[in-house]
Motif scaffolding. Structure first.
Motif, mmCIF file in Angstrom:
data_model
loop_
_atom_site.group_PDB
_atom_site.id
_atom_site.type_symbol
_atom_site.label_atom_id
_atom_site.label_comp_id
_atom_site.label_asym_id
_atom_site.label_seq_id
_atom_site.Cartn_x
_atom_site.Cartn_y
_atom_site.Cartn_z
ATOM 1 N N THR A 79 31.880 34.441 32.776
ATOM 2 C CA THR A 79 33.194 33.855 33.036
ATOM 3 C C THR A 79 33.026 32.355 33.277
ATOM 4 O O THR A 79 31.997 31.911 33.789
ATOM 5 N N THR B 182 34.464 33.458 28.828
ATOM 6 C CA THR B 182 35.883 33.379 29.152
ATOM 7 C C THR B 182 36.228 32.025 29.748
ATOM 8 O O THR B 182 35.364 31.304 30.256
ATOM 9 N N ARG C 102 40.171 29.395 30.532
ATOM 10 C CA ARG C 102 41.627 29.321 30.429
ATOM 11 C C ARG C 102 42.115 28.446 29.290
ATOM 12 O O ARG C 102 43.284 28.480 28.940
ATOM 13 N N SER C 103 41.225 27.664 28.698
ATOM 14 C CA SER C 103 41.611 26.747 27.624
ATOM 15 C C SER C 103 41.119 27.267 26.284
ATOM 16 O O SER C 103 39.907 27.353 26.042
ATOM 17 N N VAL D 53 40.213 34.046 25.891
ATOM 18 C CA VAL D 53 41.074 33.321 26.823
ATOM 19 C C VAL D 53 41.437 34.283 27.948
ATOM 20 O O VAL D 53 42.095 35.303 27.729
ATOM 21 N N SER D 54 40.981 33.968 29.139
ATOM 22 C CA SER D 54 41.139 34.895 30.257
ATOM 23 C C SER D 54 41.067 34.131 31.574
ATOM 24 O O SER D 54 40.146 33.350 31.791
ATOM 25 N N ASP D 55 42.033 34.368 32.423
ATOM 26 C CA ASP D 55 42.093 33.756 33.750
ATOM 27 C C ASP D 55 41.597 34.784 34.758
ATOM 28 O O ASP D 55 42.207 35.854 34.914
ATOM 29 N N GLN E 123 43.931 36.560 37.178
ATOM 30 C CA GLN E 123 44.979 37.446 36.665
ATOM 31 C C GLN E 123 44.392 38.800 36.286
ATOM 32 O O GLN E 123 43.586 38.888 35.362
ATOM 33 N N ASP F 70 44.614 39.873 32.631
ATOM 34 C CA ASP F 70 43.624 39.243 31.757
ATOM 35 C C ASP F 70 42.275 39.943 31.866
ATOM 36 O O ASP F 70 41.578 40.155 30.860
ATOM 37 N N ILE G 189 40.987 31.818 42.509
ATOM 38 C CA ILE G 189 39.992 31.676 41.442
ATOM 39 C C ILE G 189 38.585 31.955 41.947
ATOM 40 O O ILE G 189 37.841 32.760 41.371
#
Length: 252
Positions: free
Chosen positions: A13, A38, A40-41, A60-62, A65, A68, A112
């Motif tokens: 991540t 992974t 977010r951008s 793409v994974s936050d 969340q 995700d 986060i």
């Protein structure tokens, strides 16, 4: 390279830049079958995947969340079925002087850096093979009081605590959980999170040269090699530890 990760599947991540990217790059160089990165951008991930090659999968994974994370799990399960290693590396670093910190800043940091780490591991745990490895990225800030970073410091102390508990809690499956705690390392966190300009970064580099026994600031690749050690068979009896990779700063 020695091929210590031949045919293995891993997740990193926060793998599109900095230490995460260096970990993914090193895994692939050591023979990994597939590395999921992974972030977010989408644009940054695409650039990273192009640089890493065909055995890297950008998602793409936050980590904050759950939906995700569930999607990430489904993707890995459908393509590879199982995981050999999870590098819970995603995190942010922002200044928050006490007396000036908003509630929103608190939640962002802990969502986060703490919630994201916990639920990344919990979500992917059913895919992890018995005897596999978890490596959590914390910081030397987990055990010091670096000024202006109380939220970051506390969040990384929580990450260190997770490894202690999981090393005990996952003993029945022989899954090892360890913590990588970098020292001063030149990554995009300095630019994007701490909002440092080149003059400030150079001043910090000079300061680090004076206070770190080895006399210089680390590059991400130097941190990544230690992350791979914690995840590989060479560390088969290493469990629940915090490995300080800081040029000796925390030891003096």
């Amino acid at each position: 390279m020695t091929g210590k990760f031949i045919n293995q599947v891993a997740v990193v991540t926060g793998g599109s830049t900095g230490i995460g990217f260096a970990i993914a790059q090193a895994l692939l160089a050591e023979g990994a079958k597939r590395v999921y990165i992974t972030g977010r951008s989408a644009a940054t991930l695409d650039a990273a995947a192009t640089a890493l090659g065909m055995n890297a999968v950008a998602v793409v994974s936050d980590v904050a969340q759950q939906t995700d994370l569930d999607s990430l799990k489904a993707l890995i399960e459908g393509r590879d079925g199982q995981l050999d290693a999870v590098f819970a590396n995603a995190g942010i670093c922002e200044k928050n002087p006490v007396g000036e910190t908003t509630e929103a800043a608190y939640y962002t940091m802990f969502d986060i850096n703490v919630k994201g780490v916990f639920f990344t591991v919990q979500t992917l745990l059913p895919l992890m093979k018995d005897g596999s490895s978890i490596v959590l990225t914390a910081s030397i800030c987990s055990s010091n009081g670096m000024e202006g970073l109380s939220l970051y410091n506390a969040s990384k102390a929580a990450v260190r605590s997770f490894a202690r508990t999981w090393a005990n809690e996952l003993k029945g499956r022989k899954i090892r959980a360890n913590v990588l705690s970098p020292g001063f390392t030149r990554t995009p966190l300095m630019d994007n999170g701490l909002k440092m300009d080149e003059r400030q970064i150079e001043a910090l580099r000079n300061h680090v040269g004076q206070i770190v026994p080895l006399g210089y600031m680390a590059q991400p690749e130097q941190i990544a090699s230690s992350a791979l050690f914690l995840a590989c068979a060479d560390a088969s009896y290493v469990n629940g530890v915090e490995l300080m990779v800081d040029g000796g700063l925390s030891q003096i």
